[in-house]
Design an enzyme around this catalytic site. Structure first.
Site, PDB file in Angstrom:
ATOM      1  N   ASP A  20       0.840  -1.203   0.000  1.00  0.00           N
ATOM      2  CA  ASP A  20       0.000   0.000   0.000  1.00  0.00           C
ATOM      3  C   ASP A  20       0.874   1.251   0.000  1.00  0.00           C
ATOM      4  O   ASP A  20       0.709   2.145  -0.833  1.00  0.00           O
ATOM      5  CB  ASP A  20      -0.916  -0.001   1.236  1.00  0.00           C
ATOM      6  CG  ASP A  20      -1.617  -1.336   1.420  1.00  0.00           C
ATOM      7  OD1 ASP A  20      -2.487  -1.640   0.606  1.00  0.00           O
ATOM      8  OD2 ASP A  20      -1.260  -2.076   2.363  1.00  0.00           O
ATOM      9  N   TYR A 196       5.827 -14.457   0.669  1.00  0.00           N
ATOM     10  CA  TYR A 196       5.148 -14.757   1.924  1.00  0.00           C
ATOM     11  C   TYR A 196       5.611 -16.138   2.371  1.00  0.00           C
ATOM     12  O   TYR A 196       6.321 -16.826   1.629  1.00  0.00           O
ATOM     13  CB  TYR A 196       3.624 -14.738   1.713  1.00  0.00           C
ATOM     14  CG  TYR A 196       3.134 -13.472   1.034  1.00  0.00           C
ATOM     15  CD1 TYR A 196       3.235 -12.245   1.665  1.00  0.00           C
ATOM     16  CD2 TYR A 196       2.589 -13.508  -0.256  1.00  0.00           C
ATOM     17  CE1 TYR A 196       2.797 -11.074   1.034  1.00  0.00           C
ATOM     18  CE2 TYR A 196       2.150 -12.352  -0.883  1.00  0.00           C
ATOM     19  CZ  TYR A 196       2.267 -11.141  -0.242  1.00  0.00           C
ATOM     20  OH  TYR A 196       1.854  -9.999  -0.869  1.00  0.00           O
ATOM     21  N   GLU A 276       2.149  -6.739  -5.199  1.00  0.00           N
ATOM     22  CA  GLU A 276       1.806  -5.920  -6.352  1.00  0.00           C
ATOM     23  C   GLU A 276       3.017  -5.141  -6.870  1.00  0.00           C
ATOM     24  O   GLU A 276       3.403  -5.274  -8.029  1.00  0.00           O
ATOM     25  CB  GLU A 276       0.689  -4.955  -5.939  1.00  0.00           C
ATOM     26  CG  GLU A 276       0.217  -4.105  -7.055  1.00  0.00           C
ATOM     27  CD  GLU A 276      -1.156  -3.482  -6.804  1.00  0.00           C
ATOM     28  OE1 GLU A 276      -1.342  -2.360  -7.233  1.00  0.00           O
ATOM     29  OE2 GLU A 276      -2.035  -4.114  -6.197  1.00  0.00           O
ATOM     30  N   ASP A 277       3.609  -4.332  -5.997  1.00  0.00           N
ATOM     31  CA  ASP A 277       4.640  -3.428  -6.497  1.00  0.00           C
ATOM     32  C   ASP A 277       5.934  -4.156  -6.877  1.00  0.00           C
ATOM     33  O   ASP A 277       6.507  -3.902  -7.942  1.00  0.00           O
ATOM     34  CB  ASP A 277       4.931  -2.343  -5.452  1.00  0.00           C
ATOM     35  CG  ASP A 277       5.776  -1.211  -6.020  1.00  0.00           C
ATOM     36  OD1 ASP A 277       5.400  -0.675  -7.078  1.00  0.00           O
ATOM     37  OD2 ASP A 277       6.821  -0.893  -5.432  1.00  0.00           O
TER      38      ASP A 277
HETATM   39  O1  TRH Z   1       4.567  -6.155   0.793  1.00  0.00           O
HETATM   40  P1  TRH Z   1       3.597  -6.730  -0.163  1.00  0.00           P
HETATM   41  O2  TRH Z   1       3.161  -8.074   0.084  1.00  0.00           O
HETATM   42  O3  TRH Z   1       2.409  -5.767  -0.230  1.00  0.00           O
HETATM   43  C1  TRH Z   1       1.081  -5.869  -0.540  1.00  0.00           C
HETATM   44  C2  TRH Z   1       0.233  -5.673   0.679  1.00  0.00           C
HETATM   45  O4  TRH Z   1       0.115  -6.899   1.366  1.00  0.00           O
HETATM   46  C3  TRH Z   1      -1.079  -5.165   0.275  1.00  0.00           C
HETATM   47  O5  TRH Z   1      -1.985  -5.065   1.356  1.00  0.00           O
HETATM   48  C4  TRH Z   1      -1.649  -6.049  -0.777  1.00  0.00           C
HETATM   49  O6  TRH Z   1      -2.797  -5.512  -1.190  1.00  0.00           O
HETATM   50  C5  TRH Z   1      -0.686  -6.101  -1.922  1.00  0.00           C
HETATM   51  O7  TRH Z   1       0.555  -6.626  -1.467  1.00  0.00           O
HETATM   52  C6  TRH Z   1      -1.184  -6.889  -3.082  1.00  0.00           C
HETATM   53  O8  TRH Z   1       4.241  -6.704  -1.664  1.00  0.00           O
HETATM   54  P2  TRH Z   1       4.544  -5.524  -2.675  1.00  0.00           P
HETATM   55  O9  TRH Z   1       3.284  -4.985  -3.258  1.00  0.00           O
HETATM   56  O10 TRH Z   1       5.525  -6.047  -3.594  1.00  0.00           O
HETATM   57  O11 TRH Z   1       5.208  -4.381  -1.815  1.00  0.00           O
HETATM   58  C7  TRH Z   1       6.511  -4.452  -1.326  1.00  0.00           C
HETATM   59  C8  TRH Z   1       7.169  -3.106  -1.396  1.00  0.00           C
HETATM   60  O12 TRH Z   1       8.378  -3.117  -0.674  1.00  0.00           O
HETATM   61  C9  TRH Z   1       7.524  -2.679  -2.823  1.00  0.00           C
HETATM   62  O13 TRH Z   1       7.287  -1.299  -2.978  1.00  0.00           O
HETATM   63  C10 TRH Z   1       9.016  -2.955  -2.915  1.00  0.00           C
HETATM   64  C11 TRH Z   1       9.431  -2.648  -1.505  1.00  0.00           C
HETATM   65  N1  TRH Z   1      10.681  -3.236  -1.049  1.00  0.00           N
HETATM   66  C12 TRH Z   1      11.707  -2.395  -0.684  1.00  0.00           C
HETATM   67  O14 TRH Z   1      11.589  -1.167  -0.794  1.00  0.00           O
HETATM   68  N2  TRH Z   1      12.863  -2.952  -0.203  1.00  0.00           N
HETATM   69  C13 TRH Z   1      13.036  -4.292  -0.079  1.00  0.00           C
HETATM   70  O15 TRH Z   1      14.113  -4.742   0.363  1.00  0.00           O
HETATM   71  C14 TRH Z   1      11.973  -5.148  -0.496  1.00  0.00           C
HETATM   72  C15 TRH Z   1      12.143  -6.636  -0.387  1.00  0.00           C
HETATM   73  C16 TRH Z   1      10.806  -4.588  -0.951  1.00  0.00           C
END
Ligand code: TRH
Length: 380
Positions: A20, A196, A276-277
């Site tokens: 998010d 996860y 997502e991201d």
């Molecule tokens: O962390 P996520 O699992 O996030 C989400 C949330 O769970 C959310 O509620 C849900 O709706 C969504 O998933 C689908 O995974 P995501 O989206 O990849 O986000 C991780 C963020 O962390 C991304 O912006 C990359 C960042 N990141 C870093 O900045 N440094 C790191 O070392 C890593 C591993 C990730």
């Protein structure tokens, strides 16, 4: 330039994990840097934010970071003037007093819900449609996506060029990795692992141990570490830990800032990502990837997984398609990965080439920030 000085408010509630805040922080920065708008980012949990942006002062209610005004969205809402464009990220509920402020504005603001990313076809039909109304203020759906007719994906200007320069420079990669304390053996393939909890991990690591190519696995601190510990038979894994099992070296990294995480993805031959991201960033890295999708009730996430696979694998040869689809399905079911990994390895050159083609195809669409700005321009 119609956008100059337009004021945008982005609201983010951190439901869990980092997606998010990861998405909204990235969007806020890009709107400021590339479209010259003024952005306030309202975040209810500054601690999650601090993990990817260590400059964040978690005790401050108002601060500026990289041109973005970051506001702590506290439960006791203090009156604030509404902006011209209001984005509620992922259907978060805006404070009632703020919605009143939107309705009282002389010029009604554009109010949008930035939705979750999905490759499902229905997204195209719903993107841009009116949603609910608050008094006379209309809310609109804005859907990111992979296909024409959606809002596209977040992609900063020059990202692919920066990525290419980095990937063509062994020095830049070496320097970056050394900065993280990573010094892979000659000829080792690099894999990053962000996922996860996953019962299938042990079987994948077993397969990597017996691989003819050595692997250096890089694991940023996070939820998967418990499974890694269990497989290694150690406890208390933390950044800096390094363990070797035959052909496999496992190294734990700190959770790095977003820009460094991009470079980590660019450095690796294969990236396991989630949510997502990070999933989108791995696509911009143009390397084969493995997606751990965010689990939803009644397994609706499995439809999303299939919808994406349907697009992603459509131009692959049948055996490569079966191999990568099998790998992704096994990973998301927590099933045994061994055979799927071995089949996937057989199609490596095709999958590598495909990752680059897919990246270019996606980059031919307008990026999400530009699409949002265009939506506003069309609306006024
Ligand atoms: O962390 P996520 O699992 O996030 C989400 C949330 O769970 C959310 O509620 C849900 O709706 C969504 O998933 C689908 O995974 P995501 O989206 O990849 O986000 C991780 C963020 O962390 C991304 O912006 C990359 C960042 N990141 C870093 O900045 N440094 C790191 O070392 C890593 C591993 C990730």
């Amino acid at each position: 330039m119609p956008m100059m000085k337009t004021r945008w408010d982005i609201f983010c509630t951190v439901v869990d994990n980092f997606g998010d805040i990861g998405v909204t922080w990235r969007l806020a920065r890009q709107l400021v840097a590339e479209h010259g708008v003024t952005v306030r980012l309202w975040v209810d949990d500054l601690r999650a934010f601090e993990r990817m942006c260590p400059e964040i002062d978690i005790h401050t209610s108002q601060q500026w970071q990289q041109g973005v005004e970051v506001r702590h969205w506290a439960t006791d809402w203090q009156p604030a003037e509404a902006a011209e464009v209001v984005i509620a990220a992922f259907a978060c509920q805006l404070p009632g007093a703020y919605m009143d402020a939107m309705a009282e504005r002389e010029k009604t603001p554009l109010w949008m819900n930035l939705d979750y990313l999905s490759a499902e076809d229905w997204v195209i039909g719903c993107h841009g449609l009116p949603s609910v109304k608050y008094k006379h203020v209309q809310k609109f759906f804005f859907f990111p996506g992979f296909q024409k007719g959606t809002g596209g994906l977040l992609r900063e200007r020059g990202l692919l060029e920066r990525r290419r320069t980095f990937q063509q420079s062994p020095e830049m990669q070496r320097e970056f990795l050394l900065g993280l304390g990573v010094n892979p053996a000659q000829g080792a393939q690099l894999i990053s692992l962000f996922a996860y909890e996953n019962a299938g991990l042990a079987s994948w690591l077993d397969a990597l141990v017996g691989d003819s190519t050595p692997t250096h696995l890089l694991v940023p601190e996070g939820r998967i570490l418990g499974d890694v510990e269990q497989w290694l038979g150690v406890r208390g894994l933390a950044a800096g830990a390094l363990h070797v099992r035959d052909a496999l070296t496992v190294q734990v990294l700190p959770f790095v800032r977003q820009d460094q995480y991009d470079q980590l993805l660019w450095s690796c031959d294969f990236n396991a990502v989630r949510g997502e991201d990070s999933f989108v960033r791995a696509q911009w890295a143009a390397r084969p990837l493995l997606w751990h999708i965010y689990q939803q009730e009644e397994d609706v996430h499995l439809d999303k997984l299939e919808a994406f696979l349907g697009l992603y694998v459509s131009s692959l040869s049948e055996p490569a398609r079966d191999a990568i689809s099998g790998l992704w399905r096994a990973w998301n079911a927590g099933d045994n990965m061994t055979d799927h990994w071995q089949s996937t390895r057989k199609h490596w050159p095709e999958l590598q080439k495909h990752a680059e083609t897919w990246c270019l195809e996606q980059a031919s669409q307008a990026d999400l920030a530009a699409a949002l700005v265009q939506f506003y321009v069309n609306w006024i």
